[in-house]
Design an enzyme around this catalytic site. Structure first.
Site, PDB file in Angstrom:
ATOM      1  N   ASN A  23      19.902 -12.052  32.639  1.00 38.59           N
ATOM      2  CA  ASN A  23      19.185 -13.130  31.956  1.00 38.59           C
ATOM      3  C   ASN A  23      17.708 -12.780  31.881  1.00 38.59           C
ATOM      4  O   ASN A  23      17.091 -12.477  32.887  1.00 38.59           O
ATOM      5  CB  ASN A  23      19.364 -14.440  32.728  1.00 38.59           C
ATOM      6  CG  ASN A  23      18.905 -15.616  31.900  1.00 38.59           C
ATOM      7  OD1 ASN A  23      18.000 -15.498  31.089  1.00 38.59           O
ATOM      8  ND2 ASN A  23      19.532 -16.750  32.089  1.00 38.59           N
ATOM      9  N   CYS A  29      20.401 -17.187  28.317  1.00 37.90           N
ATOM     10  CA  CYS A  29      21.846 -17.281  28.577  1.00 37.90           C
ATOM     11  C   CYS A  29      22.606 -17.690  27.321  1.00 37.90           C
ATOM     12  O   CYS A  29      23.761 -17.340  27.149  1.00 37.90           O
ATOM     13  CB  CYS A  29      22.124 -18.261  29.711  1.00 37.90           C
ATOM     14  SG  CYS A  29      21.354 -19.858  29.455  1.00 37.90           S
ATOM     15  N   ASP A  45      29.126 -15.543  32.943  1.00 41.16           N
ATOM     16  CA  ASP A  45      27.976 -16.388  33.267  1.00 41.16           C
ATOM     17  C   ASP A  45      26.801 -15.472  33.608  1.00 41.16           C
ATOM     18  O   ASP A  45      26.590 -15.119  34.765  1.00 41.16           O
ATOM     19  CB  ASP A  45      28.339 -17.297  34.449  1.00 41.16           C
ATOM     20  CG  ASP A  45      27.234 -18.305  34.743  1.00 41.16           C
ATOM     21  OD1 ASP A  45      26.175 -18.233  34.096  1.00 41.16           O
ATOM     22  OD2 ASP A  45      27.427 -19.164  35.619  1.00 41.16           O
TER      23      ASP A  45
END
Length: 1115
Positions: free
Chosen positions: A201, A206, A470
């Site tokens: 990130n 994101c 993620d």
């Protein structure tokens, strides 16, 4: 009041742009604004975590708080002390800022850390549905002892009483905290556990990471990207195709998470852009359009269309005549309504819904005139990869703001778009194509409208195994997590204490799907194809393998670093090369000299052979000196190595030179040259010999250069070497010269004259010292040079600074640059800027410093002579900037600072107009002075008319300012200041007359009939016994509303936001008897009617917006 109740936390995933609060913000500085998103280490946690707790904090008189920040009482969760920290007016932003803080961080033992999942919330006291909650998790430690949300919610929403967050001037804050015992986040290996790697990130990127993972896991798309023509001469940071190829290659073959910086650079984004959360749907479209454009004329031309493009037909068909109009349009994604739809099929039903055009809305058919018709959309064909954008965000016209729709919305694993006999298909559709789709990926947004966290659930091969991507972390997930848990809606938890309170705890799920990707069953074998090395261009493989090898090499070097020593060898050639160009002080920049990586066990004598090979200096003619850092922070050759030291190993010698582990060994190689310029043996050195280095300064050219070194006797005098120095300088032997010793340069320059008649020893000169010399000039000649002598030149060099000036109106663009001295006074700086701008009066220049973290101007300008020097203007915490912002004022700054500037909206008594006036008066002035000044600028209905000043906020009057109130503390940033004439009837109030507030309102059907005020509020005198019918006549006359329109209006008495509708015969004064309410604005006569005025940003906020920036990819 504080309440502690254990309650299950709403376990959302991640929350919006999180930042550590910094106490440095105390002094109007800004904390680090890099919006980092926290990872989610909640998986694989042990079961013995302490129970979660909810803490409630009521803050009374919130709008009147006069403090920058406020801490709650301490509460204990998991055996740890916590407290909530709020900034009531925002932490240098137009938002409420709120953080969770470790209450006793100052007294905890060294190295402490604790991990917690938590949510912070501001309760909506009218309707719990609109409570704002944000959640995250964080590893707290001494460096980051608080964590939370700098932009929690807009202050304009918070301070609007109609919104329901601030009732009776009380704010209710909730914190829910779970302390976790174990954190395994850092040891988790995504590649090992899942076979896939994540993306790093880069700030708030994101949203981009989840989209890139989705596109990467469409193998046909990845293959096409690999086949885009690129060359070995392209740079990834300047070529989107190469950057994307590089990124995809690393995702496919790397063992650890991959950075996206090259890709965002290729978009032409700067870091500030990367930290802005864009709209992911927009990014998807813009990126695909770019790639489509770059694919033109190549072997992969048309790939984007083949994969993602579908077509629909817009039609209008007349009912009573034979006329039909159709238009074919293409789409790359479909926007589906979430609101009012239970699932994807309901959204498609709504998409193709037929609209009737009749009555006033008839359709004008070419030769038939106005006709009843039906209008709709049907699909001609769907693409192999169907991208569905779910409309989770929409503009709420009643609230004049963007809102997120968290309603429950279901989506199937298999989507059949041929259902009900092809109800979605147009007559032209090819019915032989089976439109049965399988779900490939679910992109999720967790959080609110002002930011949040994005991640994706993907099943790369369409097997039963789902994966959650993620950011850097990839985990295996089951189908329930990917589907049902992303439907959104509300979740109900059983009561925590059933015997005591049987109401279940409901909470809105803020994590839900906002984009779905389906792949057509009949195309899946083509799309989920094999992609291997042969699809990747040779030059790309070579480039990336080389990068990988370099990475491995560095890794290996790092692992073996303890076996090696880096030796840096400086020579006369380096000094001559660098002094006067790269450096001016000391002798050399060691990072720019030849360095050798040598095994620690190697004897130093063997190393000398390496040096002989490199420099062509025979071993017997080499003499090495150790460098030493002196107490005054200079770094000079200190002493030659002894023969015994040269017998040692490189590692032992490094330890002699520097006790710091793994430090480099820095040496100076002394080489004497004979008359034929070849190396000869160095001269013997006794204790009496001193090695001095010489720099020559030329004031005419403003140049300094290195001219060599000499051994001198301690008992000798400078006068004895003048001829030699003139020879080194290329001067005549009898040239008069001045000598100075360069002593130190940090924190300031120390350079002093050397007495030519005193011995070197008496002048305290020693090995490694530097003497600077220059021609002697008569004093009068010296004045023609900017820097006539060595000390003044070194002072100038030490303090010079190139400053980039930007207009405050265009804070992203450099306007001009000036070379200045850090010692310039405030006056020097503004004079130079005024000169550059051709301005006669420098006092009209106002400067603002630069915030190094946000890359924006600081919120407060520099006061007139508010800093001593330029260096003070450029410092931001421990960082130094080279940017300043300027404005040209219409009056001198000292005069402006003594004034208070207020924007006052004047409402004309008879004309329907509002004019905003800027009033500037001395800060000690009163409201009476403001009104007197205003009278000279406005048109009054009567020369003797009296004025008053009101505080208006969100269409309500909060205050009539007393004439004697000082203006210094009046805030016009959030509130509108309104001036108006006082009507005659108000001046002559009878004993039983009442002055009441009258506001316009409408009820928001979408928000549980919540009252929304709009329009201009006003006062009205009501008389004892007066009926509503009588008052209506006066209101209609005052507002000049036509009869037909006025007949639709309803009148209500409102107290605390609840309307009680009035009948014409009601005595209105009876309702306005109570005085036990918080403020007069809480009781008012409401005029209910539709708001026909065009929507615009509220005046108080016209310079602010909460919408996302449009995505731009510049290359």
């Amino acid at each position: 009041m504080t309440v502690m109740t254990p309650a299950p936390i709403d376990q959302q995933e991640d929350e919006e742009m999180l930042v550590p609060h910094s106490d440095l913000a105390e002094n109007n500085h800004q904390p680090m604004e890099a919006p980092a998103e926290a990872p989610n280490p909640a998986d694989n946690q042990p079961v013995d975590d302490p129970p979660p707790s909810r803490f409630t904090w009521r803050i009374d008189n919130f709008s009147r708080l006069n403090t920058k920040k406020l801490y709650s009482e301490i509460f204990v969760v998991g055996g740890y002390k916590w407290r909530v920290l709020v900034f009531p007016k925002g932490n240098n932003v137009e938002y409420l800022s709120m953080y969770l803080d470790v209450a006793d961080s100052a007294s905890l033992p060294y190295g402490w850390s604790r991990y917690a999942q938590f949510s912070l919330g501001v309760l909506n006291q009218i309707h719990n549905k609109y409570t704002v909650r944000k959640d995250t998790q964080h590893q707290f430690n001494a460096r980051e002892s608080d964590w939370g949300f700098t932009s929690f919610m807009p202050l304009s929403e918070l301070y609007d009483p109609a919104r329901g967050y601030l009732m009776h001037d009380t704010l209710i804050v909730e914190a829910e905290v779970i302390v976790r015992r174990v954190v395994d986040y850092w040891t988790y290996d995504s590649k090992k556990e899942t076979g896939y790697v994540g993306l790093k990130n880069q700030g708030a990127t994101c949203y981009m990471n989840s989209l890139l993972q989705t596109l990467y896991h469409i193998p046909y798309f990845r293959k096409a990207v690999y086949h885009m023509p690129t060359t070995e001469n392209d740079m990834p940071s300047a070529s989107i195709p190469l950057a994307l190829q590089s990124l995809f290659y690393k995702l496919q073959y790397s063992d650890s998470s991959v950075a996206t910086k090259e890709l965002t650079k290729s978009f032409g984004w700067d870091t500030y852009d990367s930290f802005m959360q864009h709209d992911v749907q927009e990014l998807n479209r813009v990126l695909c359009e770019k790639l489509e454009d770059k694919m033109k004329g190549t072997v992969v031309e048309g790939t984007i269309q083949k994969l993602f493009e579908g077509h629909h037909m817009n039609y209008i068909e007349c009912i009573n005549v034979d006329y039909k109009s159709t238009r074919k349009e293409s789409f790359y994604d479909l926007q589906l309504d979430v609101k009012g739809c239970r699932d994807v099929y309901a959204s498609f039903d709504k998409y193709v819904e037929v609209e009737r055009l009749e009555g006033d809305n008839k359709y004008h058919a070419e030769q038939y005139g106005l006709q009843d018709a039906k209008k709709g959309v049907l699909f001609i064909d769907f693409p192999p990869v169907l991208q569905l954008q779910l409309k989770r965000f929409e503009y709420d016209f009643m609230r004049d703001t963007m809102v997120k729709i968290n309603d429950r919305y279901e989506f199937p694993l298999q989507l059949d778009l041929d259902r009900e006999d092809g109800k979605y298909l147009s007559p032209d559709a090819d019915r032989s194509v089976r439109n049965l789709y399988t779900l490939h990926s679910v992109l999720v947004h967790s959080g609110g409208v002002h930011g949040g966290h994005y991640y994706a659930f993907i099943r790369p091969t369409l097997s039963d195994q789902w994966y959650k991507f993620d950011d850097e972390r990839v985990t295996k997930e089951d189908v329930k997590r990917a589907l049902e848990e992303q439907y959104g809606g509300e979740e109900e938890l059983p009561p925590t204490n059933p015997g005591f309170n049987n109401t279940p705890f409901k909470f809105t799920k803020y994590s839900n799907a906002y984009m779905l990707v389906y792949i057509r069953e009949s195309d899946k074998d083509k799309i989920i194809c094999d992609v291997d090395e042969k699809d990747i261009a040779e030059h790309l493989r070579e480039r990336l393998k080389k990068e990988q090898e370099e990475k491995e090499h560095k890794k290996k070097e790092k692992a073996e670093a303890h076996l090696y020593t880096i030796i840096k060898v400086a020579r006369d050639e380096d000094l001559a090369e660098q002094i006067g160009k790269d450096i001016y002080f000391d002798l050399v920049d060691h990072d720019k000299v030849k360095s050798f990586r040598i095994q620690k066990q190697m004897p130093f004598n063997i190393f000398k052979e390496e040096v002989a090979k490199e420099f062509g200096v025979p071993v017997q003619f080499q003499r090495f000196w150790l460098w030493a850092k002196r107490q005054n922070h200079t770094y000079r050759p200190n002493r030659p190595l002894t023969p015994a030291e040269e017998m040692q190993s490189v590692g032992q010698l490094r330890e002699v030179s520097n006790k710091v582990p793994n430090a480099e060994l820095k040496l100076f190689l002394e080489v004497e040259l004979g008359l034929d310029m070849h190396p000869i043996a160095p001269p013997d050195k006794s204790k009496e010999d001193i090695l001095l280095f010489f720099k020559l300064y030329d004031p005419e050219k403003g140049e300094l250069r290195y001219v060599g070194r000499l051994f001198v006797k301690g008992t000798g005098k400078p006068a004895e070497i003048l001829t030699k120095l003139n020879e080194m300088a290329g001067y005549s032997p009898d040239q008069e010269i001045e000598l100075y010793e360069e002593i130190k340069f940090e924190p300031n320059v120390m350079c002093e004259p050397v007495d030519k008649k005193v011995t070197f020893r008496a002048s305290q000169l020693e090995d490694g010292d530097i003497l600077c010399f220059q021609k002697s000039f008569p004093t009068e000649n010296g004045e023609q040079f900017s820097y006539p002598d060595v000390p003044s030149f070194l002072e100038y060099v030490h303090n010079r600074q190139i400053v980039h000036f930007r207009s405050l109106e265009k804070p992203k663009e450099d306007d001009f640059s000036l070379e200045m001295s850090k010692l310039y006074t405030y006056d020097d700086v503004v004079e130079r800027v005024a000169q550059q701008l051709g301005l006669d009066d420098p006092s009209k220049i106002r400067l603002t410093s630069h915030n190094c973290y946000s890359q924006q101007p600081k919120p407060h300008p520099i006061k007139y002579r508010g800093v001593d020097h330029l260096s003070d203007m450029l410092v931001h915490y421990n960082q130094s900037s080279d940017i300043l912002y300027y404005e040209v004022l219409d009056i001198p700054l000292p005069e402006l600072q003594g004034l208070k500037t207020l924007k006052v909206a004047f409402h004309h008594a008879t004309k329907d107009e509002v004019v905003i006036h800027t009033i500037r008066l001395p800060k000690q002035s009163t409201v009476g002075d403001v009104l007197s000044d205003l009278k000279t600028k406005v048109e009054l209905s009567d020369p003797n008319a009296e004025l008053r000043l009101l505080e208006v906020f969100y269409h309500k009057i909060y205050k009539i300012f007393p004439l004697n109130e000082k203006i210094e503390n009046i805030n016009d940033q959030y509130w509108t200041l309104r001036a108006e004439e006082i009507p005659e009837e108000e001046k002559n109030l009878g004993q039983t007359d009442r002055l009441i507030h009258v506001y316009h309102f409408t009820k928001d059907t979408a928000q549980n009939q919540q009252v929304q005020n709009f329009g201009e509020p006003f006062f009205l005198v009501i008389h004892e016994g007066e009926t509503l019918a009588e008052i209506k006549v006066r209101v209609q006359k005052k507002l000049q509303v036509p009869d037909e329109e006025f007949a639709k209006w309803r009148f209500a008495f409102l107290s605390l936001g609840r309307p009680e509708y009035l009948q014409d015969h009601d005595i209105v004064s009876n309702r306005f008897q109570r005085r036990d309410v918080y403020g007069a604005w809480e009781q008012y006569l409401g005029l209910e009617h539709s708001d026909t005025a065009p929507k615009r940003a509220y005046a108080a906020n016209q310079n602010r917006h909460t919408f996302e920036k449009p995505v731009k990819i510049y290359n």
